[in-house]
Design a protein around this motif. Structure first.
Motif, PDB file in Angstrom:
ATOM      1  N   ILE A   1     -36.421  88.001  60.713  1.00  0.00           N
ATOM      2  CA  ILE A   1     -36.703  86.607  60.383  1.00  0.00           C
ATOM      3  C   ILE A   1     -37.392  85.978  61.590  1.00  0.00           C
ATOM      4  N   LEU A   2     -38.642  85.612  61.417  1.00  0.00           N
ATOM      5  CA  LEU A   2     -39.385  85.046  62.541  1.00  0.00           C
ATOM      6  C   LEU A   2     -38.835  83.670  62.914  1.00  0.00           C
ATOM      7  N   PRO A   3     -38.859  83.325  64.192  1.00  0.00           N
ATOM      8  CA  PRO A   3     -38.290  82.034  64.616  1.00  0.00           C
ATOM      9  C   PRO A   3     -39.136  80.831  64.230  1.00  0.00           C
ATOM     10  N   ASP A   4     -40.405  81.045  63.903  1.00  0.00           N
ATOM     11  CA  ASP A   4     -41.315  79.932  63.652  1.00  0.00           C
ATOM     12  C   ASP A   4     -40.901  79.124  62.430  1.00  0.00           C
ATOM     13  N   LYS A   5     -40.938  77.808  62.573  1.00  0.00           N
ATOM     14  CA  LYS A   5     -40.751  76.893  61.440  1.00  0.00           C
ATOM     15  C   LYS A   5     -42.144  76.526  60.931  1.00  0.00           C
ATOM     16  N   LEU A   6     -42.432  76.905  59.700  1.00  0.00           N
ATOM     17  CA  LEU A   6     -43.795  76.882  59.188  1.00  0.00           C
ATOM     18  C   LEU A   6     -44.023  75.752  58.196  1.00  0.00           C
ATOM     19  N   GLN A   7     -45.285  75.332  58.141  1.00  0.00           N
ATOM     20  CA  GLN A   7     -45.710  74.310  57.187  1.00  0.00           C
ATOM     21  C   GLN A   7     -46.875  74.856  56.363  1.00  0.00           C
ATOM     22  N   LEU A   8     -46.909  74.506  55.075  1.00  0.00           N
ATOM     23  CA  LEU A   8     -47.959  74.943  54.174  1.00  0.00           C
ATOM     24  C   LEU A   8     -48.865  73.767  53.847  1.00  0.00           C
ATOM     25  N   LEU A   9     -50.181  73.990  53.963  1.00  0.00           N
ATOM     26  CA  LEU A   9     -51.161  72.946  53.698  1.00  0.00           C
ATOM     27  C   LEU A   9     -52.285  73.503  52.833  1.00  0.00           C
ATOM     28  N   SER A  10     -52.936  72.601  52.117  1.00  0.00           N
ATOM     29  CA  SER A  10     -54.109  72.979  51.331  1.00  0.00           C
ATOM     30  C   SER A  10     -55.129  71.863  51.421  1.00  0.00           C
ATOM     31  N   LEU A  11     -56.395  72.241  51.576  1.00  0.00           N
ATOM     32  CA  LEU A  11     -57.461  71.256  51.596  1.00  0.00           C
ATOM     33  C   LEU A  11     -58.672  71.802  50.858  1.00  0.00           C
ATOM     34  N   PRO A  12     -59.498  70.932  50.317  1.00  0.00           N
ATOM     35  CA  PRO A  12     -60.709  71.396  49.635  1.00  0.00           C
ATOM     36  C   PRO A  12     -61.671  72.043  50.619  1.00  0.00           C
ATOM     37  N   ARG A  13     -62.458  72.974  50.139  1.00  0.00           N
ATOM     38  CA  ARG A  13     -63.447  73.614  51.007  1.00  0.00           C
ATOM     39  C   ARG A  13     -64.431  72.598  51.568  1.00  0.00           C
ATOM     40  N   SER A  14     -64.702  71.546  50.787  1.00  0.00           N
ATOM     41  CA  SER A  14     -65.641  70.526  51.233  1.00  0.00           C
ATOM     42  C   SER A  14     -65.106  69.726  52.425  1.00  0.00           C
ATOM     43  N   SER A  15     -63.804  69.796  52.675  1.00  0.00           N
ATOM     44  CA  SER A  15     -63.194  69.057  53.786  1.00  0.00           C
ATOM     45  C   SER A  15     -62.867  69.956  54.974  1.00  0.00           C
ATOM     46  N   LEU A  16     -63.433  71.145  54.985  1.00  0.00           N
ATOM     47  CA  LEU A  16     -63.080  72.122  56.009  1.00  0.00           C
ATOM     48  C   LEU A  16     -63.401  71.636  57.419  1.00  0.00           C
ATOM     49  N   ARG A  17     -64.380  70.762  57.547  1.00  0.00           N
ATOM     50  CA  ARG A  17     -64.753  70.278  58.887  1.00  0.00           C
ATOM     51  C   ARG A  17     -63.585  69.566  59.570  1.00  0.00           C
TER      52      ARG A  17
ATOM     53  N   SER B   1     -48.265  84.977  69.635  1.00  0.00           N
ATOM     54  CA  SER B   1     -47.167  85.571  68.874  1.00  0.00           C
ATOM     55  C   SER B   1     -46.708  84.682  67.724  1.00  0.00           C
ATOM     56  N   VAL B   2     -47.195  83.439  67.663  1.00  0.00           N
ATOM     57  CA  VAL B   2     -46.790  82.510  66.611  1.00  0.00           C
ATOM     58  C   VAL B   2     -47.557  82.829  65.327  1.00  0.00           C
ATOM     59  N   PHE B   3     -46.873  82.766  64.205  1.00  0.00           N
ATOM     60  CA  PHE B   3     -47.482  83.091  62.913  1.00  0.00           C
ATOM     61  C   PHE B   3     -48.558  82.061  62.564  1.00  0.00           C
TER      62      PHE B   3
ATOM     63  N   THR C   1     -39.917  72.854  55.011  1.00  0.00           N
ATOM     64  CA  THR C   1     -40.117  73.811  56.098  1.00  0.00           C
ATOM     65  C   THR C   1     -39.908  75.222  55.553  1.00  0.00           C
ATOM     66  N   PHE C   2     -40.789  76.135  55.949  1.00  0.00           N
ATOM     67  CA  PHE C   2     -40.704  77.528  55.504  1.00  0.00           C
ATOM     68  C   PHE C   2     -40.368  78.439  56.682  1.00  0.00           C
ATOM     69  N   ARG C   3     -39.781  79.574  56.355  1.00  0.00           N
ATOM     70  CA  ARG C   3     -39.531  80.635  57.334  1.00  0.00           C
ATOM     71  C   ARG C   3     -40.149  81.926  56.819  1.00  0.00           C
ATOM     72  N   ALA C   4     -40.560  82.767  57.746  1.00  0.00           N
ATOM     73  CA  ALA C   4     -41.232  84.018  57.397  1.00  0.00           C
ATOM     74  C   ALA C   4     -40.321  85.209  57.650  1.00  0.00           C
ATOM     75  N   LEU C   5     -40.226  86.081  56.673  1.00  0.00           N
ATOM     76  CA  LEU C   5     -39.523  87.350  56.813  1.00  0.00           C
ATOM     77  C   LEU C   5     -40.569  88.437  57.010  1.00  0.00           C
ATOM     78  N   GLN C   6     -40.501  89.143  58.124  1.00  0.00           N
ATOM     79  CA  GLN C   6     -41.433  90.228  58.404  1.00  0.00           C
ATOM     80  C   GLN C   6     -40.812  91.545  57.957  1.00  0.00           C
ATOM     81  N   ILE C   7     -41.570  92.316  57.172  1.00  0.00           N
ATOM     82  CA  ILE C   7     -41.068  93.543  56.574  1.00  0.00           C
ATOM     83  C   ILE C   7     -41.570  94.741  57.370  1.00  0.00           C
TER      84      ILE C   7
END
Length: 377
Positions: free
Chosen positions: A7-23, A40-42, A80-86
């Motif tokens: 279980i990675l220690p990083d506390k993760l956030q998920l985001l989504s944006l349109p391709r047109s806003s990539l700048r 080393s951070v995900f 908040t999400f957590r990552a499990l590394q397999i």
């Protein structure tokens, strides 16, 4: 071999944006692709025709993506999400079985997951408040965890529970959650638990729902999965940033690029067109790419042997109306393919599921997923 999970220690956030806003994400991408504060951070960024999806440490989002607050169309998951590394030794040749072995028990427990296949290994992202249930569920199916006590101490308010799949109940809410092995922590989880107890066992229902979702076949045979060496980061990173931040993306080409950086290395999923844009020479020879390559090769796409040249296709599934709490999605896709003896890689984004399959298996995959092969020009 039984997979070992960290279980990675990083506390993760998920985001989504349109391709047109990539700048608006340009500075953050520059920092985390070219010069990450902590390698080393995900960190994961995936661009496809639907969106640009970012998975990053909360601190990384706060420090490196300040302009996103002004980004039109930005969607941020409040959880908040957590990552499990397999970790196992099956490699990519049996990655589909690994996906299925993990996704199946979690689906039956009513746990939604975010799955990322990489060149080095796989990652399962789950909401942090459901982490104890995730651990209990996978423990029940003989998965082993590394340094489990230290990891669970980060969530002391939620007790570790053990799923009871055979318990019977005709109630709803909290009682239903207990029967399904679900930790009910709030009102949303109560509804989720009731849904879990009521019908998760009927896998055919989930499969039928997935069949009704919009699917699109892209990149027939052109995708590759490679590993990149940090020793040559200054050379390949600039090429990647130019692809991500192109002022005028090639509208005739369906975009697909997924970059994942972890403590174990850097993984890239891209088509041959993108790989050919990376610098030749030392930046992409066998010392730089951890892929199956010849030391004399000039570009990544030239370096693949005959078996690799078959390439991967992407089947993209629109999950816009499913939300991140919909469980069983990964399993509903992987199980029929693995049952038929087919292999796959899987990449979740905020709004899509992306199945990567061998070009030589495409007709069989399309038949199983009840898709039609699009006409060729």
């Amino acid at each position: 071999m039984v997979a070992v999970i960290s279980i990675l220690p990083d506390k993760l956030q998920l985001l989504s944006l349109p391709r047109s806003s990539l700048r608006h994400a340009a500075f953050g991408l520059l920092k985390n692709v070219f010069a990450p504060r902590n390698p080393s951070v995900f960190f994961n960024v995936t661009e496809n025709s639907f969106e640009v999806s970012i998975v990053a440490c909360i601190d990384t989002v706060t420090r490196d993506f300040p302009s996103l607050l002004a980004c039109p169309g930005l969607v941020v998951c409040p959880d908040t999400f957590r990552a499990l590394q397999i970790e196992d030794d099956v490699g990519q040749d049996n990655s589909g079985k690994r996906i299925n072995q993990l996704a199946g028990p979690l689906a039956r427990a009513g746990i939604s997951i975010f799955y990322i296949s990489t060149y080095q290994t796989d990652f399962v992202l789950v909401k942090e408040r459901r982490l104890p249930l995730v651990v209990s569920t996978l423990h029940t199916h003989d998965f082993q965890f590394v340094d489990l006590e230290a990891d669970l101490s980060l969530s002391p308010s939620v007790a570790l529970v053990h799923p009871q799949p055979h318990a019977a109940t005709d109630g709803a809410g909290e009682a239903a959650g207990e029967a399904a092995g679900v930790v009910v922590t709030d009102a949303a989880d109560a509804t989720h638990a009731a849904d879990t107890a009521g019908g998760l066992a009927a896998k055919d229902h989930v499969l039928a729902e997935m069949r009704d979702l919009d699917k699109m076949l892209t990149h027939c045979g052109s995708l590759r999965v490679i590993g990149l060496s940090r020793d040559f980061e200054s050379e390949w990173a600039l090429g990647l940033l130019q692809v991500f931040l192109a002022d005028e993306p090639d509208s005739a080409r369906q975009p697909f690029l997924s970059f994942t950086s972890t403590v174990d290395g850097i993984s890239l999923v891209a088509d041959a067109h993108v790989l050919d844009m990376l610098p030749a020479g030392h930046a992409v020879n066998s010392a730089a790419l951890v892929s199956h390559m010849s030391p004399d090769s000039g570009s990544p796409s030239d370096c693949m042997g005959d078996e690799q040249q078959a390439g991967l296709c992407c089947i993209q599934v629109d999950l816009t109306h499913c939300g991140l709490d919909r469980f069983g999605i990964v399993f509903s896709m992987s199980d029929p393919l693995v049952t038929a003896g087919l292999n796959l890689l899987y990449l979740s984004t905020y709004k899509t599921a992306n199945l990567l399959v061998d070009m030589r298996d495409l007709d069989q995959v399309l038949q199983i997923l009840e898709m039609q092969r699009p006409p060729t020009d």
